[in-house]
Design an enzyme around this catalytic site. Structure first.
Site, PDB file in Angstrom:
ATOM      1  N   SER A   1       0.863  -1.189   0.000  1.00 36.93           N
ATOM      2  CA  SER A   1       0.000   0.000   0.000  1.00 36.93           C
ATOM      3  C   SER A   1       0.894   1.232   0.000  1.00 36.93           C
ATOM      4  O   SER A   1       1.995   1.204   0.572  1.00 36.93           O
ATOM      5  CB  SER A   1      -0.885   0.020   1.249  1.00 36.93           C
TER       6      SER A   1
ATOM      7  N   TYR B   1      -1.736   0.202  10.242  1.00 36.36           N
ATOM      8  CA  TYR B   1      -1.877  -0.341   8.880  1.00 36.36           C
ATOM      9  C   TYR B   1      -0.618  -0.011   8.069  1.00 36.36           C
ATOM     10  O   TYR B   1      -0.069  -0.885   7.387  1.00 36.36           O
ATOM     11  CB  TYR B   1      -3.121   0.253   8.213  1.00 36.36           C
TER      12      TYR B   1
HETATM   13  N1  LIG Z   1      -8.840  -0.552  -1.270  1.00 34.56           N
HETATM   14  C1  LIG Z   1      -7.788   0.212  -1.029  1.00 34.56           C
HETATM   15  O1  LIG Z   1      -7.899   1.480  -0.988  1.00 34.56           O
HETATM   16  C2  LIG Z   1      -6.430  -0.409  -0.869  1.00 34.56           C
HETATM   17  C3  LIG Z   1      -5.312   0.418  -1.002  1.00 34.56           C
HETATM   18  C4  LIG Z   1      -4.037  -0.130  -0.863  1.00 34.56           C
HETATM   19  C5  LIG Z   1      -3.898  -1.474  -0.599  1.00 34.56           C
HETATM   20  N2  LIG Z   1      -4.997  -2.264  -0.462  1.00 34.56           N
HETATM   21  C6  LIG Z   1      -4.787  -3.686  -0.155  1.00 34.56           C
HETATM   22  O2  LIG Z   1      -5.421  -4.466  -1.145  1.00 34.56           O
HETATM   23  C7  LIG Z   1      -5.704  -5.749  -0.622  1.00 34.56           C
HETATM   24  C8  LIG Z   1      -7.115  -6.157  -1.023  1.00 34.56           C
HETATM   25  O3  LIG Z   1      -8.039  -5.258  -0.457  1.00 34.56           O
HETATM   26  P1  LIG Z   1      -9.333  -4.749  -1.239  1.00 34.56           P
HETATM   27  O4  LIG Z   1      -9.190  -3.296  -1.407  1.00 34.56           O
HETATM   28  O5  LIG Z   1      -9.614  -5.585  -2.423  1.00 34.56           O
HETATM   29  O6  LIG Z   1     -10.424  -4.963  -0.071  1.00 34.56           O
HETATM   30  P2  LIG Z   1     -11.655  -5.985   0.076  1.00 34.56           P
HETATM   31  O7  LIG Z   1     -12.584  -5.869  -1.066  1.00 34.56           O
HETATM   32  O8  LIG Z   1     -12.166  -5.746   1.455  1.00 34.56           O
HETATM   33  O9  LIG Z   1     -10.947  -7.412  -0.017  1.00 34.56           O
HETATM   34  C9  LIG Z   1     -10.229  -7.952   1.061  1.00 34.56           C
HETATM   35  C10 LIG Z   1     -10.140  -9.446   0.843  1.00 34.56           C
HETATM   36  O10 LIG Z   1      -9.400  -9.993   1.942  1.00 34.56           O
HETATM   37  C11 LIG Z   1     -10.187 -11.058   2.493  1.00 34.56           C
HETATM   38  N3  LIG Z   1     -10.018 -11.177   3.928  1.00 34.56           N
HETATM   39  C12 LIG Z   1     -10.256 -10.233   4.878  1.00 34.56           C
HETATM   40  N4  LIG Z   1     -10.029 -10.745   6.093  1.00 34.56           N
HETATM   41  C13 LIG Z   1      -9.655 -12.039   5.892  1.00 34.56           C
HETATM   42  C14 LIG Z   1      -9.289 -13.087   6.761  1.00 34.56           C
HETATM   43  N5  LIG Z   1      -9.256 -12.918   8.096  1.00 34.56           N
HETATM   44  N6  LIG Z   1      -8.975 -14.289   6.228  1.00 34.56           N
HETATM   45  C15 LIG Z   1      -9.008 -14.485   4.889  1.00 34.56           C
HETATM   46  N7  LIG Z   1      -9.339 -13.529   4.009  1.00 34.56           N
HETATM   47  C16 LIG Z   1      -9.665 -12.321   4.518  1.00 34.56           C
HETATM   48  C17 LIG Z   1     -11.619 -10.685   2.212  1.00 34.56           C
HETATM   49  O11 LIG Z   1     -12.386 -11.875   2.272  1.00 34.56           O
HETATM   50  P3  LIG Z   1     -13.895 -11.906   2.849  1.00 34.56           P
HETATM   51  O12 LIG Z   1     -14.597 -10.684   2.281  1.00 34.56           O
HETATM   52  O13 LIG Z   1     -14.401 -13.171   2.269  1.00 34.56           O
HETATM   53  O14 LIG Z   1     -13.779 -11.850   4.317  1.00 34.56           O
HETATM   54  C18 LIG Z   1     -11.510 -10.111   0.816  1.00 34.56           C
HETATM   55  O15 LIG Z   1     -11.514 -11.123  -0.151  1.00 34.56           O
HETATM   56  C19 LIG Z   1      -5.465  -5.645   0.894  1.00 34.56           C
HETATM   57  O16 LIG Z   1      -4.228  -6.229   1.212  1.00 34.56           O
HETATM   58  C20 LIG Z   1      -5.400  -4.148   1.144  1.00 34.56           C
HETATM   59  O17 LIG Z   1      -4.588  -3.825   2.263  1.00 34.56           O
HETATM   60  C21 LIG Z   1      -6.268  -1.761  -0.603  1.00 34.56           C
END
Ligand SMILES: NC(=O)c1ccc[n+]([C@@H]2O[C@H](COP(=O)([O-])OP(=O)(O)OC[C@H]3O[C@@H](n4cnc5c(N)ncnc54)[C@H](OP(=O)(O)O)[C@@H]3O)[C@@H](O)[C@H]2O)c1
Length: 278
Positions: A163, A176
């Protein structure tokens, strides 16, 4: 903007066609978009997440094996890798994407939330990579691109989702930021360590992305700028990094400027961030 030309385009064979891939956090957001883009390119997939119904829908759309599980539970990372490798007959690529955020003053964070972020964002990523390494080593050893001579299009790759918070440290996201900075340090060191064996490590570094991640944090994202990117943009950048053997991909690309400025001139970065109200 279109994708750059894949390294072995002359052969007419997209690099990831037939690759055996595990994507974690694939039940929504960036992980789901990544599974879809890899499936379109002909990869063979296993997808992991907690929400069984959402995961099953992604698995059906991408002809993938669904592996439900909570990665903060000890042993789940190892079991997930084992199930994926068994079903696919090995692993060419691990996309460790599952992650969770938290916003607000660090002093108000529950210790249980501190633990959850550490357990998922850093510990589970390390356990996944650790368990996947024997499979990735085997893939690299039998892969098409010779280790050391070319890192392009090489099977035997880890992609970690970092991130921008881990690069610059975002106020209100202190813990975070720390977990993602830890992931960046892990990626840098592991890349050098594994290079002689032909196993590659990419770090994809998104900015703000329009996913459930933003809703799941304690405070909603209310800033007008930067505008959240679609998850598909991150998935496309990730695929580009895999196909071209890139060590790092910042998404959007302009984030390279604050990230490099923070690394080279942190005082100037802090001044610029204060003036920008960040
Ligand atoms: N969105 C942003 O602004 C952003 C920015 C920078 C980096 N990121 C990174 O991108 C990655 C993906 O995030 P996203 O934005 O796509 O968010 P998201 O839509 O909330 O997806 C998160 C994923 O992680 C899974 N997850 C959460 N807790 C878990 C657990 N305890 N065990 C197994 N799986 C789990 C969720 O599964 P379930 O829904 O099935 O629980 C979901 O599939 C993360 O590492 C995040 O830090 C996001």
């Amino acid at each position: 903007m279109g994708l750059r030309r894949p390294a072995d385009e002359r052969s007419g064979r997209p690099p990831v066609r037939g690759w055996r891939v595990l994507v974690t956090g694939a039940s929504s957001g960036i992980g789901e978009a990544t599974a879809r883009v890899l499936a379109e390119r002909g990869a063979r997939l296993a997808v992991a997440g907690r929400d069984r119904a959402a995961l099953a829908a992604v698995a059906e759309a991408t002809a993938a094996l669904a592996i439900p599980g909570d990665l903060t539970v000890p042993g789940t990372a190892q079991a997930t890798v084992a199930a994926a490798a068994d079903a696919l007959g090995g692993l060419d690529l691990l996309v460790s994407n599952a992650g969770v955020g938290w916003t607000g003053p660090f002093a108000e964070m529950l210790t249980s939330d501190i633990d959850t972020l550490l357990d998922l964002n850093l510990r589970a990523a390390a356990h996944l990579v650790h368990a996947a390494l024997p499979h990735l080593r085997a893939a690299a050893a039998s892969g098409g691109c010779a280790p050391l001579r070319s890192r392009r299009c090489q099977p035997g790759r880890v992609v970690l989702i970092g991130s921008i918070a881990g690069e610059v440290g975002v106020p209100g996201e202190a813990w975070y930021s720390a977990t993602k900075a830890g992931l960046a340090g892990f990626a840098a060191a592991l890349r050098s360590e594994l290079r002689p064996e032909g196993v590659a490590v990419s770090l994809v570094i998104p900015g703000v992305v329009d996913t459930r991640f933003l809703e799941r944090r304690a405070l909603p994202y209310r800033r007008r700028r930067p505008r959240p990117l679609p998850a598909a943009a991150v998935a496309t950048a990730l695929l580009d990094a895999v196909e071209h053997g890139s060590d790092e991909a910042l998404v959007p690309a302009w984030l390279t400027i604050p990230a490099r400025l923070h690394g080279a001139l942190p005082g100037l970065y802090r001044l610029a961030a204060r003036l920008a109200g960040a």
